[in-house]
Design a protein around this motif. Sequence first.
Motif, PDB file in Angstrom:
ATOM      1  N   TRP A  20      88.562  59.042  -3.981  1.00 11.84           N
ATOM      2  CA  TRP A  20      88.541  58.806  -2.534  1.00 11.84           C
ATOM      3  C   TRP A  20      89.017  60.039  -1.771  1.00 11.84           C
ATOM      4  CZ3 TRP A  20      93.085  59.378   0.077  1.00 11.84           C
ATOM      5  CH2 TRP A  20      94.266  59.277  -0.655  1.00 11.84           C
ATOM      6  N   ALA A  21      89.977  60.782  -2.367  1.00  8.50           N
ATOM      7  CA  ALA A  21      90.467  61.987  -1.689  1.00  8.50           C
ATOM      8  C   ALA A  21      89.413  63.089  -1.727  1.00  8.50           C
ATOM      9  CB  ALA A  21      91.752  62.467  -2.354  1.00  8.50           C
ATOM     10  N   GLN A  22      88.649  63.173  -2.825  1.00  5.43           N
ATOM     11  CA  GLN A  22      87.580  64.164  -2.890  1.00  5.43           C
ATOM     12  C   GLN A  22      86.481  63.852  -1.882  1.00  5.43           C
ATOM     13  OE1 GLN A  22      86.157  64.976  -6.853  1.00  5.43           O
ATOM     14  NE2 GLN A  22      88.206  65.081  -7.724  1.00  5.43           N
ATOM     15  N   VAL A  23      86.203  62.563  -1.675  1.00  2.00           N
ATOM     16  CA  VAL A  23      85.205  62.186  -0.664  1.00  2.00           C
ATOM     17  C   VAL A  23      85.690  62.602   0.730  1.00  2.00           C
ATOM     18  CG1 VAL A  23      84.076  60.239   0.458  1.00  2.00           C
ATOM     19  CG2 VAL A  23      84.255  60.313  -2.033  1.00  2.00           C
ATOM     20  N   LEU A  24      86.972  62.371   1.013  1.00  2.00           N
ATOM     21  CA  LEU A  24      87.527  62.801   2.304  1.00  2.00           C
ATOM     22  C   LEU A  24      87.464  64.313   2.452  1.00  2.00           C
ATOM     23  CD1 LEU A  24      90.680  60.542   2.856  1.00  2.00           C
ATOM     24  CD2 LEU A  24      88.532  60.513   4.127  1.00  2.00           C
ATOM     25  N   GLY A  25      87.735  65.032   1.354  1.00  2.00           N
ATOM     26  CA  GLY A  25      87.701  66.485   1.412  1.00  2.00           C
ATOM     27  C   GLY A  25      86.336  67.041   1.764  1.00  2.00           C
ATOM     28  N   GLU A  26      85.278  66.282   1.447  1.00  2.00           N
ATOM     29  CA  GLU A  26      83.919  66.751   1.738  1.00  2.00           C
ATOM     30  C   GLU A  26      83.622  66.807   3.235  1.00  2.00           C
ATOM     31  OE1 GLU A  26      81.668  67.824  -0.428  1.00  2.00           O
ATOM     32  OE2 GLU A  26      82.971  67.490  -2.165  1.00  2.00           O
ATOM     33  N   ILE A  27      84.416  66.145   4.071  1.00  2.00           N
ATOM     34  CA  ILE A  27      84.103  66.106   5.509  1.00  2.00           C
ATOM     35  C   ILE A  27      84.714  67.297   6.257  1.00  2.00           C
ATOM     36  CG2 ILE A  27      83.992  63.603   5.463  1.00  2.00           C
ATOM     37  CD1 ILE A  27      86.670  63.520   6.873  1.00  2.00           C
ATOM     38  N   PHE A  28      85.354  68.222   5.524  1.00  2.00           N
ATOM     39  CA  PHE A  28      85.935  69.396   6.172  1.00  2.00           C
ATOM     40  C   PHE A  28      85.133  70.645   5.821  1.00  2.00           C
ATOM     41  CE2 PHE A  28      89.523  66.477   5.400  1.00  2.00           C
ATOM     42  CZ  PHE A  28      89.892  66.245   6.719  1.00  2.00           C
ATOM     43  N   PRO A  29      84.773  71.456   6.814  1.00  2.00           N
ATOM     44  CA  PRO A  29      84.019  72.690   6.521  1.00  2.00           C
ATOM     45  C   PRO A  29      84.743  73.626   5.560  1.00  2.00           C
ATOM     46  CG  PRO A  29      83.987  72.209   8.877  1.00  2.00           C
ATOM     47  CD  PRO A  29      84.956  71.251   8.253  1.00  2.00           C
ATOM     48  N   LEU A  30      86.095  73.629   5.588  1.00  2.00           N
ATOM     49  CA  LEU A  30      86.844  74.540   4.734  1.00  2.00           C
ATOM     50  C   LEU A  30      86.573  74.279   3.253  1.00  2.00           C
ATOM     51  CD1 LEU A  30      88.944  76.792   4.511  1.00  2.00           C
ATOM     52  CD2 LEU A  30      90.728  75.046   4.567  1.00  2.00           C
ATOM     53  N   ALA A  74      74.183  74.593   3.001  1.00  2.00           N
ATOM     54  CA  ALA A  74      73.524  73.485   3.696  1.00  2.00           C
ATOM     55  C   ALA A  74      74.550  72.559   4.346  1.00  2.00           C
ATOM     56  CB  ALA A  74      72.644  72.710   2.720  1.00  2.00           C
ATOM     57  N   ALA A  75      75.660  72.326   3.649  1.00  2.00           N
ATOM     58  CA  ALA A  75      76.705  71.464   4.224  1.00  2.00           C
ATOM     59  C   ALA A  75      77.282  72.081   5.496  1.00  2.00           C
ATOM     60  CB  ALA A  75      77.801  71.229   3.188  1.00  2.00           C
ATOM     61  N   LEU A  76      77.533  73.394   5.478  1.00  2.00           N
ATOM     62  CA  LEU A  76      78.074  74.060   6.669  1.00  2.00           C
ATOM     63  C   LEU A  76      77.074  74.011   7.824  1.00  2.00           C
ATOM     64  CD1 LEU A  76      79.794  77.178   5.024  1.00  2.00           C
ATOM     65  CD2 LEU A  76      80.902  75.163   6.014  1.00  2.00           C
ATOM     66  N   ALA A  77      75.782  74.170   7.515  1.00  2.00           N
ATOM     67  CA  ALA A  77      74.759  74.091   8.564  1.00  2.00           C
ATOM     68  C   ALA A  77      74.727  72.689   9.178  1.00  2.00           C
ATOM     69  CB  ALA A  77      73.392  74.455   7.986  1.00  2.00           C
ATOM     70  N   LEU A  78      74.926  71.666   8.354  1.00  2.00           N
ATOM     71  CA  LEU A  78      74.977  70.293   8.885  1.00  2.00           C
ATOM     72  C   LEU A  78      76.178  70.107   9.810  1.00  2.00           C
ATOM     73  CD1 LEU A  78      73.973  68.083   5.817  1.00  2.00           C
ATOM     74  CD2 LEU A  78      72.674  68.480   7.920  1.00  2.00           C
ATOM     75  N   PHE A  79      77.303  70.724   9.457  1.00  2.00           N
ATOM     76  CA  PHE A  79      78.469  70.643  10.340  1.00  2.00           C
ATOM     77  C   PHE A  79      78.163  71.279  11.700  1.00  2.00           C
ATOM     78  CE2 PHE A  79      81.063  70.297   6.355  1.00  2.00           C
ATOM     79  CZ  PHE A  79      81.591  69.063   6.647  1.00  2.00           C
ATOM     80  N   VAL A  80      77.482  72.417  11.697  1.00  2.00           N
ATOM     81  CA  VAL A  80      77.134  73.074  12.956  1.00  2.00           C
ATOM     82  C   VAL A  80      76.274  72.155  13.816  1.00  2.00           C
ATOM     83  CG1 VAL A  80      75.884  75.006  13.973  1.00  2.00           C
ATOM     84  CG2 VAL A  80      77.321  75.391  11.977  1.00  2.00           C
ATOM     85  N   ALA A  81      75.232  71.581  13.209  1.00  2.00           N
ATOM     86  CA  ALA A  81      74.329  70.706  13.970  1.00  2.00           C
ATOM     87  C   ALA A  81      75.059  69.454  14.466  1.00  2.00           C
ATOM     88  CB  ALA A  81      73.134  70.328  13.101  1.00  2.00           C
ATOM     89  N   GLY A  82      75.860  68.856  13.598  1.00  2.00           N
ATOM     90  CA  GLY A  82      76.569  67.633  13.977  1.00  2.00           C
ATOM     91  C   GLY A  82      77.593  67.861  15.070  1.00  2.00           C
TER      92      GLY A  82
END
Length: 378
Positions: free
Chosen positions: A321-331, A356-364
């Motif tokens: 669950w902590a790894q899933v939470l960690g995925e929501i941070f660009p860092l 790709a994940a960082l690009a999604l953060f930019v768009a979101g």
Amino acid sequence: MSRYFSLGRLLALLRKEVIQMRRDRITFAMMLGIPLIQLILFGFAINSDPKGLPAALVAPTQDRYTRAIVSALELTGYYRFTHPAASAAEAERLITRGDVSFAVTVPSDFGRRVERGDHPQILIEADATDPSVASGAISTLGTVAAEALLRERGAEAQVADSAASQLQVTVHKRYNPEGLTQYNIVPGLLGVILQMTMVMMTSMALTREIERGTMENLLSMPATPLEIMLGKVLPYLGVGAVQVVVVLVAAKLIFAVPFVGALPLLLAGVFVFVASLVILGYLISTAARTQMQAMQLTFFFFLPSLLLSGFMFPYRGMPGWAQVLGEIFPLTHFLRLIRAVMLKGADYAGIAQPMAALALFVAGYATLALLRFRRTLD
């Protein structure tokens, strides 16, 4: 009523402070939320001795001796063979992308050499970009594997030294053979420094206008919300570029951190990462009413980001669950990107996922910021 102290006056002041705390909801949430987050993260999510590390097994002939060693490694709790029948090329790709922490290679003649009484060999390649992750799994490796082999042969219990002398375990620490901590920390510091400065500075972009009374002038300008957002965040991209140059030069000249990848690839990743940070800061500024609130919201974001991204503590050591939470941070994604490029020499295919994940953060973040800005106009 006493001139020096009055219980009535004290109670009145206490009542006033409580009412002010209730009205400042962000500060009130910070006072309750930060201790609770620290308690949960340090109590349940942080683990300096990670277990269940993903591993790939390259074993053309999976005889009973190979299965015994694999079972013994899994029983230690450190290894989790997510790719039990990988080829050598596939194992190389997996460890380069960071999908596995270990690649265990057992030669095809392993069983025959055991039966002949030779000294069988196995090779374990470890991703040592984070030395703390691999150290625990490697420390007991030889003894555990040798004892498993002797049990499978029906030999009587022997001391660990004699068992280890029969089986030869070769460990290759990839990307950081000396286990230097600065190879892992210094590239990560670039992401942490950029996050702290970029988000904090841009989070005050709109609140500064409100507090100075110039927001009306900004709103009366014939500019769209997109143009205003770009006008606010683009100058900080230049500031971020200066910070990147300073940190990379210091990493090379002062700390001697190797740089084996392509510089244009790293700069492209840094640009997308910084863009996500400045737009996130702008999004925060659309939610805060004062610069103090903007700073509080920024710290509310910093704490879980630092703890769950894998910068301070091993990402693999956290529960699911902590790894899933960690995925929501660009860092989190930027750390994978910069360590892959600088230490592993990864190409674009190797960093496609974090990019790709960082690009999604930019768009979101940009979409949310524009929606929030329209609401403030209303």
